[in-house]
Write a protein that holds these residues in place. Structure first.
Motif, mmCIF file in Angstrom:
data_model
loop_
_atom_site.group_PDB
_atom_site.id
_atom_site.type_symbol
_atom_site.label_atom_id
_atom_site.label_comp_id
_atom_site.label_asym_id
_atom_site.label_seq_id
_atom_site.Cartn_x
_atom_site.Cartn_y
_atom_site.Cartn_z
ATOM 1 N N VAL A 183 35.866 39.477 41.213
ATOM 2 C CA VAL A 183 36.681 38.782 42.214
ATOM 3 C C VAL A 183 35.822 38.347 43.389
ATOM 4 O O VAL A 183 35.916 37.209 43.870
ATOM 5 N N TYR A 237 41.099 28.154 49.170
ATOM 6 C CA TYR A 237 41.270 29.449 48.517
ATOM 7 C C TYR A 237 41.889 30.454 49.483
ATOM 8 O O TYR A 237 42.834 31.180 49.137
ATOM 9 N N TYR A 296 45.535 32.210 49.131
ATOM 10 C CA TYR A 296 45.527 33.662 48.949
ATOM 11 C C TYR A 296 46.423 34.328 49.995
ATOM 12 O O TYR A 296 47.229 35.200 49.661
ATOM 13 N N PHE A 341 42.443 34.782 37.040
ATOM 14 C CA PHE A 341 41.215 34.546 37.796
ATOM 15 C C PHE A 341 40.115 33.997 36.885
ATOM 16 O O PHE A 341 39.393 33.057 37.254
ATOM 17 N N SER A 365 40.792 30.388 36.059
ATOM 18 C CA SER A 365 40.498 29.507 37.200
ATOM 19 C C SER A 365 39.007 29.193 37.278
ATOM 20 O O SER A 365 38.610 28.071 37.610
ATOM 21 N N ALA A 409 42.707 30.522 41.397
ATOM 22 C CA ALA A 409 41.919 31.747 41.605
ATOM 23 C C ALA A 409 42.568 32.647 42.642
ATOM 24 O O ALA A 409 42.582 33.879 42.503
ATOM 25 N N GLY A 443 45.310 34.833 41.125
ATOM 26 C CA GLY A 443 44.829 36.012 40.398
ATOM 27 C C GLY A 443 44.284 37.082 41.313
ATOM 28 O O GLY A 443 44.660 38.257 41.220
ATOM 29 N N ALA A 444 43.409 36.679 42.212
ATOM 30 C CA ALA A 444 42.806 37.653 43.130
ATOM 31 C C ALA A 444 43.850 38.245 44.072
ATOM 32 O O ALA A 444 43.693 39.380 44.540
ATOM 33 N N SER A 461 34.648 37.706 33.105
ATOM 34 C CA SER A 461 36.052 38.126 33.151
ATOM 35 C C SER A 461 36.549 38.637 31.804
ATOM 36 O O SER A 461 37.458 39.475 31.753
#
Length: 389
Positions: free
Chosen positions: A20, A52, A56, A83, A86, A106, A109-110, A172
């Motif tokens: 990550v 991002y 997030y 993630f 992405s 991304a 996911g993170a 990943s």
């Protein structure tokens, strides 16, 4: 109280956070290659981190609340799969807009991975060891600073920035398999909900404490987002010099992660944060007075990174101790504020470059950290008053 965590759980969570961390902040080391490829400015390329960070910050608390009743293993696996996907999209993105979209994916996911790993570690660890355990979990993020980002930057300058994202996508796949094998099935805690999120958001003293993360890290990202262009402009560094500087910064991040955890366990989280904030105010302005001899700059960069990365464990312990029952929500908001700070800091840094030059970034970052000191003092007073009443 003995720690009930499976033996390999903490190293596994740390490894996931490494991926990550590498994927999230990879753009820091490859701003110039992306800008050159798409024919845009460094500031426009740096806006990828802003995209991002903003998404997030918005999505992480919502997703953590919406998945509160799902087993932690499933949530982590879904987050890591998203993630990795992405990163693959980033590697083949035909336009800068597509790259922005992939950065948003991304963030989804993170946005569940980071706070859920922190909540699992915090809840399965005795209070007297919590700061050091959280530091171990987030060692993956700091190792990404030391290894992942410099390696990604070197790959980007040597073979092309798309290969750097491809590395994240490839890593990943085995990480997802290991995560599924190591994290126990059915691992869950008291579920959190959108109602818990709403109550926390309207708790002014708690939110003031959480938002300090954005202020502190926002100051750092004023400079760090554009660290590579600064070194290129004021030190004359090219690929190898920038890679070494990022590696030195990453080594400082690893050291700082453990220093912050140990110091918090010894003198308390709030005292640790106060010391770190003051040290950042003193440290940051030097970067407005480059060039310096390379050995001095590298040593100073290591010191700056140690101070900055000592922050994470101390702030998380501070938040968990304020309201243990709402720890998952607080940690998700804290993780979101990391990226609020990254977004604000990168935006401020970009504006400083457009208005002045890279040379002004150190002084601008120090001014933001002065505001951070005021924020910390005020939020500590507010939470202390709230506790007494």
């Amino acid at each position: 109280m003995s720690d009930p965590a499976p033996r390999l759980l903490i190293p596994t969570l740390s490894a996931v956070n490494f991926i990550v961390g590498m994927g999230a902040f990879l753009t820091v080391g490859i701003i110039e290659p992306i800008a050159d490829d798409f024919g845009v400015t460094d500031a426009q390329s740096g806006a990828l981190l802003t995209t991002y960070a903003i998404l997030y910050a918005i999505l992480s608390p919502l997703l953590v609340s919406l998945t509160g009743k799902i087993g932690r293993r499933r949530v982590l696996a879904m987050g890591l799969a998203i993630f990795g996907l992405s990163a693959l999209i980033s590697a083949i993105a035909p336009t800068l807009f597509t790259l922005h979209v992939s950065r948003g994916i991304a963030a989804m996911g993170a946005g569940v991975i980071t706070p859920v790993t922190a909540a699992v570690a915090a809840m399965l660890t005795a209070p007297e060891r919590r700061a050091r355990t959280l530091a171990a979990v987030f060692a993956g993020l700091t190792i990404a600073q030391a290894v992942g980002i410099p390696v990604g930057g070197w790959v980007a300058y040597t073979f092309g920035w798309r290969y750097a994202f491809a590395i994240v996508a490839i890593l990943s796949v085995p990480a997802l398999f290991i995560l599924w094998r190591i994290v126990p099935a059915g691992l869950s805690f008291a579920p959190v909900s959108l109602r818990d999120l709403g109550k926390t958001l309207t708790d002014a003293p708690l939110m003031a404490a959480v938002l300090f993360t954005a202020t502190f890290l926002g100051s750092i990202f004023v400079l760090y987002t554009y660290f590579a262009p600064l070194l290129a402009a004021d030190m004359g560094y090219a690929r190898d010099g920038i890679t070494v500087a990022l590696f030195i910064f990453g080594l400082g991040a690893i050291a700082g992660n453990y220093v912050g955890g140990a110091l918090s366990d010894r003198i308390g989280a709030s005292r640790t944060l106060l010391i770190l904030t003051v040290l950042q105010i003193v440290t940051l302005p030097l970067y407005s007075y480059l060039p310096l001899p390379t050995p001095i700059l590298m040593a100073y960069t290591f010191l700056w990174s140690v101070i900055g990365w000592s922050f994470g464990a101390a702030q998380q312990v501070r938040l968990v101790s304020l309201d243990p029952a709402r720890a998952p929500v607080l940690l998700s908001l804290n993780a979101a504020c990391i990226y609020v700070g990254a977004a604000a800091g990168s935006a401020i840094g970009g504006a400083v470059i457009e208005a002045r030059s890279e040379s002004a970034l150190g002084l601008a970052a120090a001014l933001v950290m002065v505001a951070g000191l005021a924020h910390l003092i005020a939020s500590d007073r507010a939470t202390a008053h709230s506790t007494r009443s």
